[in-house]
Design a protein around this motif. Structure first.
Motif, PDB file in Angstrom:
ATOM      1  N   PHE A 262      43.387  45.928  38.641  1.00 36.22           N
ATOM      2  CA  PHE A 262      42.893  46.156  39.665  1.00 36.22           C
ATOM      3  C   PHE A 262      41.623  47.534  39.286  1.00 36.22           C
ATOM      4  O   PHE A 262      40.745  47.408  40.023  1.00 36.22           O
ATOM      5  N   GLY A 263      42.040  48.017  38.591  1.00 39.72           N
ATOM      6  CA  GLY A 263      41.467  48.978  37.409  1.00 39.72           C
ATOM      7  C   GLY A 263      40.346  48.778  36.292  1.00 39.72           C
ATOM      8  O   GLY A 263      39.990  49.626  36.205  1.00 39.72           O
ATOM      9  N   LYS A 264      40.445  47.095  36.162  1.00 36.42           N
ATOM     10  CA  LYS A 264      39.755  47.339  35.059  1.00 36.42           C
ATOM     11  C   LYS A 264      38.988  46.058  35.259  1.00 36.42           C
ATOM     12  O   LYS A 264      38.941  45.007  36.875  1.00 36.42           O
ATOM     13  N   TRP A 265      37.836  46.326  34.254  1.00 38.37           N
ATOM     14  CA  TRP A 265      36.130  45.641  35.527  1.00 38.37           C
ATOM     15  C   TRP A 265      36.266  43.925  34.727  1.00 38.37           C
ATOM     16  O   TRP A 265      36.245  43.335  35.057  1.00 38.37           O
ATOM     17  N   SER A 266      37.009  43.901  33.693  1.00 40.99           N
ATOM     18  CA  SER A 266      37.781  42.473  32.484  1.00 40.99           C
ATOM     19  C   SER A 266      37.838  41.786  33.795  1.00 40.99           C
ATOM     20  O   SER A 266      37.806  40.627  33.721  1.00 40.99           O
ATOM     21  N   PHE A 267      38.515  41.918  34.930  1.00 49.79           N
ATOM     22  CA  PHE A 267      39.238  41.773  35.750  1.00 49.79           C
ATOM     23  C   PHE A 267      38.193  41.212  36.982  1.00 49.79           C
ATOM     24  O   PHE A 267      38.410  40.120  37.053  1.00 49.79           O
ATOM     25  N   TYR A 268      37.061  41.196  37.115  1.00 48.05           N
ATOM     26  CA  TYR A 268      36.818  41.239  37.785  1.00 48.05           C
ATOM     27  C   TYR A 268      35.471  40.186  37.893  1.00 48.05           C
ATOM     28  O   TYR A 268      34.898  39.439  38.219  1.00 48.05           O
ATOM     29  N   ARG A 269      35.219  41.008  36.326  1.00 46.96           N
ATOM     30  CA  ARG A 269      34.144  40.209  35.713  1.00 46.96           C
ATOM     31  C   ARG A 269      34.736  38.657  35.331  1.00 46.96           C
ATOM     32  O   ARG A 269      33.803  37.484  35.270  1.00 46.96           O
TER      33      ARG A 269
ATOM     34  N   PRO B  20      49.471  45.846  39.004  1.00 50.92           N
ATOM     35  CA  PRO B  20      48.511  46.672  39.462  1.00 50.92           C
ATOM     36  C   PRO B  20      47.559  47.366  39.076  1.00 50.92           C
ATOM     37  O   PRO B  20      46.390  47.704  38.712  1.00 50.92           O
ATOM     38  N   GLU B  21      48.157  47.194  37.643  1.00 49.52           N
ATOM     39  CA  GLU B  21      46.940  47.943  36.789  1.00 49.52           C
ATOM     40  C   GLU B  21      45.568  47.223  36.571  1.00 49.52           C
ATOM     41  O   GLU B  21      44.667  47.389  35.934  1.00 49.52           O
TER      42      GLU B  21
ATOM     43  N   ARG C 246      45.596  37.290  40.645  1.00 52.27           N
ATOM     44  CA  ARG C 246      44.141  36.789  40.128  1.00 52.27           C
ATOM     45  C   ARG C 246      44.827  35.765  40.353  1.00 52.27           C
ATOM     46  O   ARG C 246      43.107  33.656  40.472  1.00 52.27           O
ATOM     47  N   ALA C 247      45.325  34.804  40.474  1.00 55.10           N
ATOM     48  CA  ALA C 247      45.420  33.297  40.882  1.00 55.10           C
ATOM     49  C   ALA C 247      44.782  33.071  42.165  1.00 55.10           C
ATOM     50  O   ALA C 247      43.958  32.488  42.000  1.00 55.10           O
TER      51      ALA C 247
END
Length: 284
Positions: free
Chosen positions: A29-36, A26-27, A121-122
């Motif tokens: 989704f709160g990180k910009w690195s995930f969307y980047r 769940p963590e 993520r996958a």
């Protein structure tokens, strides 16, 4: 007193595998690195399809003798293979530090099975890669509409004289080679031992793509990347492009799964066992 057993200058006793990635984190989704990372996968796959499909239709145009081309002209199959392998090398190098440089749903699937990426993520990577591939082919059609339509849009298809089973086997084996290379080039144990490995990792991955294309272009046009096959099929949207499209999803996913199982549970299990034997013999 215990001592480390040195293997090629690497203290095996000191190495510990990183913990497996949680199925759902769940963590993230709160990180910009995930969307980047998702954006990076989208852009990289878009660029990959744009350059490679342009190369494919450019070659077919240049070698079309009915329209004044030279049958021996253009880049040839060798040049097409270099375009695919070279672009993977460049794009993996550029995006590895951001998203891992997957640029391929089969690679993402294999890494997910090995617990190196989470399920969300996958899924989002595969969606971004597929959308990027569609947009990349769309740009080719926008800029080279006539050539795109006349020369097949770079769509994959089973060549005449080959059975569906042969095409499926080519995609399974080709993807196995690619994903096995990805696992080997990014193995954290090797990275811990040899600091230069992460820098060089894109080279064997790109070269694997190059070699597989040389072998399988005459059979299937070489998929080994479901997003690449999907993007070309969606934009070209010809019945022939969809006839055997399932091969370019089923084959790569099976090949990726076999590579993940082989590397993680045979090769890496053997490595873990060897490390255990080193540790048990380290007391003198």
């Amino acid at each position: 007193m215990g001592k480390d057993i040195e293997v090629g200058g690497f203290a095996a006793k000191d190495y510990h595998d990183p913990p497996p990635t949680p199925l759902i984190d769940p963590e993230e989704f709160g990180k910009w690195s995930f969307y980047r990372a998702i954006i990076a996968e989208f852009i990289a796959t878009l660029l990959f399809l744009y350059i490679t499909v342009l190369t494919v239709i450019g070659y077919k145009s240049q070698s079309d003798t009915l329209k004044g081309g030279d049958q021996c002209g253009g880049v040839g199959i060798l040049g097409i293979a270099w375009a695919f392998g070279g672009m993977i090398f460049v794009l993996v190098y550029c995006t590895a530090g951001i998203s891992g440089g997957h640029i391929n749903p089969a690679v993402t699937f294999g890494l997910f099975l090995a617990r190196k990426v989470s399920l969300p993520r996958a899924i989002l990577y595969i969606a971004a890669q597929s959308l990027g591939a569609i947009c990349g082919c769309g740009l080719v059609k926008l800029f080279q509409s006539a050539l795109y339509t006349n020369y097949g849009g770079g769509a994959n298809g089973l060549a005449d004289g080959y059975s569906k089973g042969t095409g499926l086997a080519a995609e399974i084996i080709g993807t196995f080679v690619l994903v096995y290379t990805v696992f080997s080039a990014t193995d954290p144990k090797r990275n811990a031992r040899d600091s230069h490995v992460p820098v060089l990792a894109p080279l064997p991955i790109g070269f694997a793509v190059f070699m597989v294309h040389l072998a399988t272009i005459p059979i299937t046009g070489t998929g080994i990347n479901p997003a690449r096959s999907l993007g070309a099929a969606v934009i070209y949207n010809n019945e022939k492009a969809w006839d055997d499209h399932w091969i370019f999803w089923v084959g790569p996913f099976i090949g990726a799964a076999i590579a993940a199982l082989y590397h993680q549970y045979i090769l890496r299990a053997g490595a873990a066992k060897a490390l255990g034997s080193f540790r048990s013999s380290s007391n003198i």
